[in-house]
Design a protein around this motif. Sequence first.
Motif, PDB file in Angstrom:
ATOM      1  N   ALA B 124       0.878  -1.146   0.024  1.00  0.00           N
ATOM      2  CA  ALA B 124      -0.048  -0.085   0.124  1.00  0.00           C
ATOM      3  C   ALA B 124       0.888   1.306   0.038  1.00  0.00           C
ATOM      4  O   ALA B 124       0.394   2.350  -0.430  1.00  0.00           O
ATOM      5  CB  ALA B 124      -0.850   0.159   1.101  1.00  0.00           C
ATOM      6  N   LEU B 127       0.985   3.020  -3.294  1.00  0.00           N
ATOM      7  CA  LEU B 127      -0.352   3.151  -4.091  1.00  0.00           C
ATOM      8  C   LEU B 127      -0.338   4.575  -4.997  1.00  0.00           C
ATOM      9  O   LEU B 127      -0.892   4.867  -5.844  1.00  0.00           O
ATOM     10  CB  LEU B 127      -1.420   3.453  -2.972  1.00  0.00           C
ATOM     11  CG  LEU B 127      -1.934   2.015  -2.625  1.00  0.00           C
ATOM     12  CD1 LEU B 127      -3.090   2.555  -1.438  1.00  0.00           C
ATOM     13  CD2 LEU B 127      -2.853   1.380  -3.734  1.00  0.00           C
ATOM     14  N   LEU B 130       0.615   3.967  -8.164  1.00  0.00           N
ATOM     15  CA  LEU B 130      -0.104   2.723  -9.067  1.00  0.00           C
ATOM     16  C   LEU B 130      -1.276   3.264  -9.630  1.00  0.00           C
ATOM     17  O   LEU B 130      -1.987   4.012  -8.959  1.00  0.00           O
ATOM     18  CB  LEU B 130      -0.482   1.824  -7.911  1.00  0.00           C
ATOM     19  CG  LEU B 130       0.646   0.509  -7.523  1.00  0.00           C
ATOM     20  CD1 LEU B 130      -0.389  -0.356  -6.999  1.00  0.00           C
ATOM     21  CD2 LEU B 130       1.092  -0.165  -8.616  1.00  0.00           C
ATOM     22  N   PRO B 131      -1.331   3.001 -11.064  1.00  0.00           N
ATOM     23  CA  PRO B 131      -2.552   3.180 -11.398  1.00  0.00           C
ATOM     24  C   PRO B 131      -3.835   2.400 -10.817  1.00  0.00           C
ATOM     25  O   PRO B 131      -3.548   1.606 -10.192  1.00  0.00           O
ATOM     26  CB  PRO B 131      -2.573   2.753 -12.908  1.00  0.00           C
ATOM     27  CG  PRO B 131      -1.546   1.895 -12.956  1.00  0.00           C
ATOM     28  CD  PRO B 131      -0.602   2.089 -11.933  1.00  0.00           C
ATOM     29  N   LEU B 132      -5.235   3.079 -10.984  1.00  0.00           N
ATOM     30  CA  LEU B 132      -6.410   2.569 -10.358  1.00  0.00           C
ATOM     31  C   LEU B 132      -6.360   0.982 -10.775  1.00  0.00           C
ATOM     32  O   LEU B 132      -6.635   0.085 -10.122  1.00  0.00           O
ATOM     33  CB  LEU B 132      -7.502   3.404 -10.651  1.00  0.00           C
ATOM     34  CG  LEU B 132      -8.509   3.078  -9.771  1.00  0.00           C
ATOM     35  CD1 LEU B 132      -8.330   3.177  -8.329  1.00  0.00           C
ATOM     36  CD2 LEU B 132      -9.810   3.865 -10.015  1.00  0.00           C
ATOM     37  N   SER B 135      -4.678  -1.145  -8.548  1.00  0.00           N
ATOM     38  CA  SER B 135      -4.769  -1.097  -7.427  1.00  0.00           C
ATOM     39  C   SER B 135      -6.305  -1.051  -6.723  1.00  0.00           C
ATOM     40  O   SER B 135      -6.548  -0.639  -5.802  1.00  0.00           O
ATOM     41  CB  SER B 135      -4.255   0.277  -6.881  1.00  0.00           C
ATOM     42  OG  SER B 135      -4.631   1.413  -7.548  1.00  0.00           O
ATOM     43  N   LEU B 136      -7.076  -1.494  -7.637  1.00  0.00           N
ATOM     44  CA  LEU B 136      -8.573  -1.686  -6.962  1.00  0.00           C
ATOM     45  C   LEU B 136      -8.645  -2.613  -5.815  1.00  0.00           C
ATOM     46  O   LEU B 136      -9.302  -2.505  -4.867  1.00  0.00           O
ATOM     47  CB  LEU B 136      -9.480  -2.272  -8.321  1.00  0.00           C
ATOM     48  CG  LEU B 136     -10.011  -1.143  -9.059  1.00  0.00           C
ATOM     49  CD1 LEU B 136     -10.830  -1.626 -10.166  1.00  0.00           C
ATOM     50  CD2 LEU B 136     -10.773  -0.144  -8.293  1.00  0.00           C
ATOM     51  N   THR B 137      -7.955  -3.660  -6.002  1.00  0.00           N
ATOM     52  CA  THR B 137      -7.816  -4.664  -4.809  1.00  0.00           C
ATOM     53  C   THR B 137      -6.527  -5.243  -4.566  1.00  0.00           C
ATOM     54  O   THR B 137      -5.636  -5.209  -5.469  1.00  0.00           O
ATOM     55  CB  THR B 137      -8.614  -5.870  -4.806  1.00  0.00           C
ATOM     56  OG1 THR B 137      -7.963  -6.989  -5.309  1.00  0.00           O
ATOM     57  CG2 THR B 137      -9.677  -5.727  -5.834  1.00  0.00           C
ATOM     58  N   PRO B 138      -5.760  -5.564  -3.530  1.00  0.00           N
ATOM     59  CA  PRO B 138      -4.658  -6.373  -3.343  1.00  0.00           C
ATOM     60  C   PRO B 138      -4.273  -7.401  -4.441  1.00  0.00           C
ATOM     61  O   PRO B 138      -3.277  -7.542  -4.868  1.00  0.00           O
ATOM     62  CB  PRO B 138      -4.495  -6.712  -1.941  1.00  0.00           C
ATOM     63  CG  PRO B 138      -5.419  -5.809  -1.165  1.00  0.00           C
ATOM     64  CD  PRO B 138      -6.650  -5.664  -2.322  1.00  0.00           C
ATOM     65  N   PHE B 141      -2.300  -6.015  -7.237  1.00  0.00           N
ATOM     66  CA  PHE B 141      -0.875  -5.262  -7.266  1.00  0.00           C
ATOM     67  C   PHE B 141      -0.071  -6.346  -8.010  1.00  0.00           C
ATOM     68  O   PHE B 141      -0.098  -7.485  -7.999  1.00  0.00           O
ATOM     69  CB  PHE B 141      -0.317  -5.505  -5.713  1.00  0.00           C
ATOM     70  CG  PHE B 141      -1.120  -4.979  -4.675  1.00  0.00           C
ATOM     71  CD1 PHE B 141      -1.707  -3.357  -5.343  1.00  0.00           C
ATOM     72  CD2 PHE B 141      -0.935  -4.941  -3.369  1.00  0.00           C
ATOM     73  CE1 PHE B 141      -2.322  -2.500  -4.388  1.00  0.00           C
ATOM     74  CE2 PHE B 141      -1.900  -4.194  -2.614  1.00  0.00           C
ATOM     75  CZ  PHE B 141      -2.260  -2.718  -2.823  1.00  0.00           C
TER      76      PHE B 141
END
Lengths: 271, 277
Positions: B124, B127, B130-132, B135-138, B141
């Motif tokens: 995290a 973040l 990181l583009p969305l 990074s919507l959920t782990p 990643f």
Amino acid sequence: MDVRTPSRPLAPPRRPRPSAATGVVVTVLVAAHVLAWQGTEFSPAALVEGWRGMADFLGQALPPDLSWSRVLSPGIRAALVTLAIGLLGTTLSVPFALGLALLAARTTTPDRWAYQAGRSILSFLRAVPDVVFALVFVTAVGLGPFAGVLALIFHNTGVMGKLWAEAMEEIDLGPRDALRTNGASGLQVALHAVLPAVVPQFVGLLLYRFDVNVRSSLVLGLVGAGGIGFLVNQSIKLFRFDEMVTHLMVVMALVVAVDQLSAFVRRRIGA
Amino acid sequence: MTPTGEVRHVEPPAAPSMDGAGVALAVRGLRKSFAGRTVLDGLDLRLRSGEFLALLGANGCGKSTALRCVVGLETPDGGMIHIHGREAGAARDAESARLRRRTAMVFQQVHLVRRRSVLDNVCAGALGRLPLRHSLTPLLFPRELREEAMACLDRVGLAARAAEPAGRLSGGQQQRVAIARALCQRASIVLADEPVSALDPVAADQVVGLLAELAREQRLAVAAVLHQPSLARRHADRVVGLLDGRVAVDAPAGALTEADLAALYAADRRPAEQEHR
Ligand SMILES: Nc1ncnc2c1ncn2[C@@H]1O[C@H](COP(=O)(O)OP(=O)(O)O)[C@@H](O)[C@H]1O
Ligand SMILES: [Mg+2]
């Protein structure tokens, strides 16, 4: 000095007299109840005189009609429809409730306008009862369970969105600040700091709403939106009270089962 | 502080590049008041890459507020903050946001997401870059990020605990995870606000020692608010003491005197005017 014999007797403080405001409040309350009594045509006498009607009703209702193919089997099938209405109405409202809750929680809202907009929409959806939504959708999509599902989606979005927003406002803001300082966007912060902290509360509230929604979808059936409520309504209209009692027994079994299930899961996740 | 109330400023023996290059963070004339009460009253502070600075000062003297201004959690009323020579203005504009990403903050209460795994917490830290869609959920990643995070965890000695929920680790271990998160952020300036105030002495020494090592080995600029002068003496290069929102002591850790400490913490023995919020 002996405390029991003070030189001068100490006067205990007077109790405060009831103030004028108290009197006004009591008068208004009494008047309101008298008016309400008249307004609702409340009449114990009518209830006593109507005992014969009640006895007739009970005589027709008991024993319940338990014939499998004509009453019990359709009742159980309709109860499953009721369950399905409650299930879909709850599940399909999740994305809307989540989106609006993120806007309407002070911890996650992008700005003041989004916050006000989110809260207003949620208030409106909450203020309109699901039965009213059902009546509207019955006219739009016709009689049947689909109208019930739509009604629940709308009303439940309002209630669950509010409850979820409140849950998000109560979290510890530390993890949110920590992610803000490393440059995470508002949505990233919500996804990685706020939502993970409220998952148990969210699931608990979701199950609670499922329980409530199954019970509401029964009432929705009474206004034509499918399920076992519809059968109860029909039995009443046809004066088949023995059928109605059977349906009510099925309803009770359904409600108790859902309540137990929801309580069990909530206990397991500690919410 | 000298008896005359001036800043007791002791130059380190051979000051390496006091100006220009090497200065990671420069704070000049920082001012902040809350509801008309002045908390920071023209604070000046310089922090060089590779330096471990200990911040001392009585409760309420403005240490947290100063650090929160630098990372953008508070908006200063006045003064300037330069990060690697460039001014970081309002937290909202993109250039300042990029600059502030070079600074990481470590908190006393750690502020990890307890339910998420240690590794996800470290990831995290990244973040901000990181583009969305990653990074919507782990679960999204990228692999390289996970590997980088593992390397950061290894650096703080906790690679073996990567899969556990962060909340299950001890206080000292959680604080080291928070430091790994700062590393994964690729911050070059690490500000730690009482990172060891809630830890037992052994864990505290370990965490402060780790911060000192990172400053030396990775050339990070590290400033940590500490409440134990012994820790500052043992690990820090330099000690800055704050009193009433200003720098009152600025000395190499070895030159910190008991008189300095007495002056800094005299405020704690004054009546509660400093304390109330
Ligand atoms: N958000 C805030 N609102 C009002 N007062 C605050 C706020 N943050 C800090 N203060 C006050 O500013 C003073 C300095 O606080 P702080 O920087 O936390 O001190 P320190 O970290 O040195 O103990 C304290 O008196 C505190 O009550
Ligand atoms: Mg503090």
